[in-house]
Design a protein around this motif. Structure first.
Motif, mmCIF file in Angstrom:
data_model
loop_
_atom_site.group_PDB
_atom_site.id
_atom_site.type_symbol
_atom_site.label_atom_id
_atom_site.label_comp_id
_atom_site.label_asym_id
_atom_site.label_seq_id
_atom_site.Cartn_x
_atom_site.Cartn_y
_atom_site.Cartn_z
ATOM 1 N N LYS A 63 -2.097 -5.716 5.106
ATOM 2 C CA LYS A 63 -1.480 -6.142 3.853
ATOM 3 C C LYS A 63 -0.576 -5.068 3.268
ATOM 4 O O LYS A 63 -0.303 -5.073 2.060
ATOM 5 C CB LYS A 63 -2.560 -6.525 2.842
ATOM 6 C CG LYS A 63 -3.391 -7.739 3.268
ATOM 7 C CD LYS A 63 -2.523 -8.985 3.411
ATOM 8 C CE LYS A 63 -3.349 -10.196 3.794
ATOM 9 N NZ LYS A 63 -2.501 -11.412 3.989
ATOM 10 N N GLY A 64 -0.127 -4.152 4.102
ATOM 11 C CA GLY A 64 0.798 -3.131 3.635
ATOM 12 C C GLY A 64 0.152 -2.050 2.784
ATOM 13 O O GLY A 64 0.853 -1.331 2.060
ATOM 14 N N LEU A 65 -1.167 -1.914 2.867
ATOM 15 C CA LEU A 65 -1.855 -0.879 2.100
ATOM 16 C C LEU A 65 -1.664 0.489 2.746
ATOM 17 O O LEU A 65 -1.536 0.601 3.967
ATOM 18 C CB LEU A 65 -3.351 -1.186 2.001
ATOM 19 C CG LEU A 65 -3.755 -2.546 1.419
ATOM 20 C CD1 LEU A 65 -5.270 -2.671 1.391
ATOM 21 C CD2 LEU A 65 -3.172 -2.718 0.018
ATOM 22 N N ARG A 66 -1.676 1.519 1.904
ATOM 23 C CA ARG A 66 -1.644 2.899 2.390
ATOM 24 C C ARG A 66 -2.876 3.627 1.850
ATOM 25 O O ARG A 66 -3.370 3.317 0.774
ATOM 26 C CB ARG A 66 -0.376 3.626 1.954
ATOM 27 C CG ARG A 66 0.893 3.073 2.596
ATOM 28 C CD ARG A 66 2.040 4.064 2.463
ATOM 29 N NE ARG A 66 1.757 5.333 3.112
ATOM 30 C CZ ARG A 66 1.922 5.556 4.427
ATOM 31 N NH1 ARG A 66 2.358 4.582 5.210
ATOM 32 N NH2 ARG A 66 1.644 6.741 4.934
ATOM 33 N N ILE A 67 -3.331 4.599 2.625
ATOM 34 C CA ILE A 67 -4.565 5.281 2.254
ATOM 35 C C ILE A 67 -4.451 6.771 2.522
ATOM 36 O O ILE A 67 -3.858 7.198 3.526
ATOM 37 C CB ILE A 67 -5.765 4.675 3.030
ATOM 38 C CG1 ILE A 67 -7.083 5.308 2.583
ATOM 39 C CG2 ILE A 67 -5.587 4.782 4.524
ATOM 40 C CD1 ILE A 67 -8.323 4.593 3.117
ATOM 41 N N GLY A 110 -3.482 2.638 -1.979
ATOM 42 C CA GLY A 110 -2.366 2.117 -2.755
ATOM 43 C C GLY A 110 -1.675 0.967 -2.057
ATOM 44 O O GLY A 110 -1.920 0.680 -0.884
ATOM 45 N N GLY A 111 -0.794 0.302 -2.801
ATOM 46 C CA GLY A 111 -0.010 -0.793 -2.226
ATOM 47 C C GLY A 111 -0.556 -2.164 -2.516
ATOM 48 O O GLY A 111 0.059 -3.171 -2.157
ATOM 49 N N ALA A 112 -1.704 -2.249 -3.174
ATOM 50 C CA ALA A 112 -2.285 -3.552 -3.492
ATOM 51 C C ALA A 112 -1.712 -4.066 -4.805
ATOM 52 O O ALA A 112 -1.328 -3.279 -5.678
ATOM 53 C CB ALA A 112 -3.800 -3.435 -3.594
ATOM 54 N N PRO A 113 -1.640 -5.386 -4.995
ATOM 55 C CA PRO A 113 -1.110 -5.941 -6.250
ATOM 56 C C PRO A 113 -1.869 -5.457 -7.480
ATOM 57 O O PRO A 113 -1.287 -5.308 -8.556
ATOM 58 C CB PRO A 113 -1.282 -7.455 -6.053
ATOM 59 C CG PRO A 113 -1.323 -7.657 -4.576
ATOM 60 C CD PRO A 113 -1.975 -6.433 -4.015
ATOM 61 N N GLU A 114 -3.166 -5.202 -7.310
ATOM 62 C CA GLU A 114 -3.953 -4.771 -8.469
ATOM 63 C C GLU A 114 -3.826 -3.281 -8.745
ATOM 64 O O GLU A 114 -4.456 -2.759 -9.665
ATOM 65 C CB GLU A 114 -5.432 -5.136 -8.280
ATOM 66 C CG GLU A 114 -6.096 -4.513 -7.058
ATOM 67 C CD GLU A 114 -5.956 -5.349 -5.797
ATOM 68 O OE1 GLU A 114 -6.776 -5.173 -4.884
ATOM 69 O OE2 GLU A 114 -5.033 -6.185 -5.749
ATOM 70 N N GLY A 115 -3.007 -2.589 -7.956
ATOM 71 C CA GLY A 115 -2.754 -1.177 -8.209
ATOM 72 C C GLY A 115 -3.569 -0.257 -7.318
ATOM 73 O O GLY A 115 -4.241 -0.686 -6.379
#
Length: 731
Positions: A674-678, A690-695
């Motif tokens: 889902k395009g998240l970065r960690i 980071g990268g989630a709609p909820e911040g």
């Protein structure tokens, strides 16, 4: 994680009093209560200061009685040579048994087997060729696995040795090379779990039913990464073959060892084994022929010692939990399909008349003399059903010889069974008779993971030898007519319970800043991939069909990683690596960060499950928990493992189908991107997603300690041991 100080001499950048924190605890009173397992490990621990007692959770150096390798001996030889070793530290410690790919008559495999034998002869190592039998069975028959000893093997089913009161536990290939070179390796003593058997089995119910039901009853990781001690009144009525079966499958249950007591049942069994050995001679008091030399490991002197000085747990020994299982409430059970955590009473499953294509009486789990006899008793006067293939292989040549003498082997052949050589074969997914796409099989083996015994789209069930034979006759899963329902308890779940020690606190819940060694990254960073799956096993991570291709490259491993779980994973990871390629600093290690569910990497001891992920550009895996053998492989090969139950929960709630792991993502994908970065901090344990709609979300994990960092800096245990050898030669 902390290793004994002797192992940090040449790679260490720092030495502090904290280096001793996780060694065996100091005995500050005359006697520290210990379990039988802790006592055995104490016997084989080296480098312990006087007065220290081994307890669960300790990292100790061990010098086991024996170390067994099988077809994976070839890669261990390569590792042994690559670290610069030229001499076997103790030639009596290793044992080589060729057993996995024994049906493979290709020039390449025969050359591999010949090279292993040549190495054994050169170094004076005990060697058992293809056809002698499955290594675990051979170790019991030949006394390498012996009551009150510690014997390890580069195979996940070394737990089986616990059936004869031997602490058997798996190691990995790099550990085996370290043992050859130095005679020792590291081990974290697992948490202790007491498993109490009450009551007595009904007629027709076997040890296989016991362990199948245990896996299905206690299926919430109650024994994950634990050492099990079997106790209770019900143990005495279990024969040694039943104990070996139960101990063998404690691996599938999730444990690292499963040990039965040295009791009168076991001692009588050894007396009968010794009597048979003593009969194999023409010597007698009248013949004048001198008796042959005593067996080097199974002999009267050693057995007399057992009779007089068996080890037992202290009455106030500590256990993390206490499981109670009433054997008298158990009916025959069947495991599956494709999971040992699903077990169903046979009478319930029998009503469904599940049609089978193949049946198997093979493996180290249930192919001993009593197992073959049980199957022959069912098959006598019957034929294998049309359209069903029934494969049999003895656990060893000695087992087959005895079964032939009894007439049981011939009974099975006359009934239509197809024979295979003594070895692993279909159980490991090698050779003749594998399950094909869409087929259903029932097997007396130990593992029915998807793709394990053939095609990933086949279904596999596990049952006792008698049930397998009856199913082969009828063509559907059923029990033998010899089982009288009147003699069985009411059909339903067996009676079981658990008593948890609420005072125990998992060390993994503790967090603290860790010193960062020079050369170890302060942060691991990259795109996040989520596999919403618990118990993602090593067959799913790295398929068994590649395991014994010893010349497979790391590049090729990266291409097939996760193939049995998600065939698209490797390409997805490669795409993300290429898209996010950039120069790394010495303080940041970049790559794809994989997040998985609980018990990640459960299953076999194949090292490639770790090396393939690392080769695919995954430098760090986060999971709810890890299979211990996988974690050991990962640490030994420089793949970092971090536990974060909260991160796993949040990703599951947000991205898994129906908010539960086991069915992929919400869009049906097996790997969620889902395009998240960690970013994972190695000093303070801060994990930032980071990268989630909820911040952005932040989590706290326990960072890896200096010992794991040192192994990573050295390129893994192999490089670590090389430095140890070089240091010894220089001194």
């Amino acid at each position: 994680m902390r290793f004994p100080v002797g192992w940090t001499r040449h790679c260490s950048r720092t030495t502090t009093p904290r280096s001793y924190r996780c060694l065996a605890t100091v005995a500050d009173h005359p006697r520290v209560p210990q379990t039988i397992i802790e006592k055995v490990v104490q016997k084989y621990a080296v480098g312990l200061p006087e007065g220290k007692a081994v307890k669960a959770g300790d990292y100790v150096m061990i010098r086991p009685e024996h170390v067994m390798t099988h077809d994976n001996t070839g890669p261990v030889i390569s590792k042994f040579k690559s670290i610069g070793a030229t001499r076997i530290h103790n030639p009596k410690q290793p044992v080589f048994t060729l057993d996995h790919d024994v049906q493979n008559r290709s020039d390449k495999n025969l050359a591999k087997y010949a090279s292993i034998e040549e190495f054994a002869r050169k170094h004076g190592i005990d060697f058992y060729p293809a056809g002698r039998g499955i290594g675990h069975q051979v170790l019991v028959e030949e006394g390498y696995a012996f009551p009150g000893t510690l014997t390890v093997a580069s195979d996940s089913h070394s737990n089986m040795y616990g059936g004869v009161g031997c602490v058997g536990t798996p190691i990995v290939r790099t550990d085996a090379a370290a043992l050859w070179a130095t005679g020792k390796t590291w081990w974290q003593v697992p948490r202790m779990v007491k498993v109490e058997f009450t009551g007595k089995l009904a007629p027709g119910v076997t040890g296989k039913d016991v362990i199948v039901a245990l896996c299905g009853s206690f299926n919430q990781d109650e024994v994950l990464n634990a050492a099990l001690e079997f106790t209770g009144e019900g143990v005495a009525a279990l024969g040694v073959d039943d104990r070996l079966t139960i101990a063998n499958m404690t691996t599938e249950w999730g444990a690292l060892a499963g040990v039965f007591p040295v009791d009168e049942t076991l001692l009588k069994w050894y007396d009968s084994v010794l009597a048979k050995l003593e009969l194999r001679t023409f010597a007698s008091s009248q013949s004048g022929i001198p008796p042959p030399p005593a067996h080097p490991r199974i002999n009267r002197e050693r057995l007399d010692s057992l009779h007089h000085s068996s080890i037992r747990s202290d009455h106030n020994a500590e256990y993390s939990s206490h499981l109670i299982f009433d054997l008298s409430t158990l009916v025959p059970h069947v495991s599956g399909p494709n999971s040992v955590k699903v077990s169903t009473p046979l009478p319930v499953l029998e009503e469904n008349k599940i049609i089978i294509d193949k049946a198997y009486l093979v493996s180290c789990t249930n192919s001993r003399v009593s197992d073959i006899a049980a199957a022959a008793a069912v098959m006598k006067g019957n034929k294998v059903a049309p359209g069903v293939e029934f494969y049999i292989a003895a656990a060893s040549s000695a087992v087959q010889q005895e079964s032939e003498r009894r007439g049981d082997w011939e009974t099975l052949i006359l009934s239509g069974a197809k024979t295979l050589p003594a070895g692993c074969g279909p159980c490991i997914g090698l050779g003749t008779g594998l399950l094909e796409e869409g087929q259903v099989g029932i097997s007396a083996t130990n593992r029915n993971y998807k793709g394990r015994m053939g095609h990933p789209k086949a279904q596999a069930y596990l049952a006792s030898p008698a049930v397998v034979a009856a199913s082969a006759i009828k063509g559907y899963i059923c029990g033998p007519t010899s089982i009288d329902p009147k003699n069985l308890p009411p059909v339903g779940a067996p009676t079981f319970s658990i008593s948890q020690d609420k005072s125990s606190v998992s060390a993994s819940t503790l967090t603290s800043n860790e010193p960062l060694l020079s050369g170890f990254p302060a942060t691991f960073s990259g795109p996040l991939l989520f596999t919403p799956q618990d118990n993602l096993n090593t067959d799913g991570i790295y398929p068994g069909k590649y395991t014994y291709q010893d010349d497979i490259t790391l590049e090729r491993q990266a291409q097939v990683v996760m193939e049995n779980y998600d065939p698209g994973f490797a390409a997805l990871a490669a795409t993300l690596i290429a898209k996010n390629a950039s120069d790394e600093s010495t303080s940041i290690k970049k790559g794809v960060i994989l997040v998985a569910g609980y018990n990640f990497g459960t299953g076999s001891s194949r090292e490639q499950a770790a090396t393939a992920l690392k080769a695919a550009g995954v430098p760090l895996v986060i999971a709810g928990s890890f299979g211990d053998i996988f974690k050991r492989n990962a640490i030994n090969n420089g793949l970092v493992c971090i536990e974060s139950p909260q991160l796993v929960k949040d990703l599951t709630d947000t991205y898994a189908k129906n908010g539960k792991r086991g069915a992929g993502g919400k869009d049906g994908e097996l790997t969620v991107d889902k395009g998240l970065r960690i970013d994972v901090g190695m000093v303070d344990g801060k994990v930032v997603v980071g990268g989630a709609p909820e911040g952005t979300k932040t989590y706290t994990v326990r960072p890896v300690g200096p010992s794991v960092q040192e192994l990573w800096i050295c390129g893994g245990l192999e490089g670590y041991i090389l430095k140890e050898i070089q240091g010894e030669s220089q001194s």
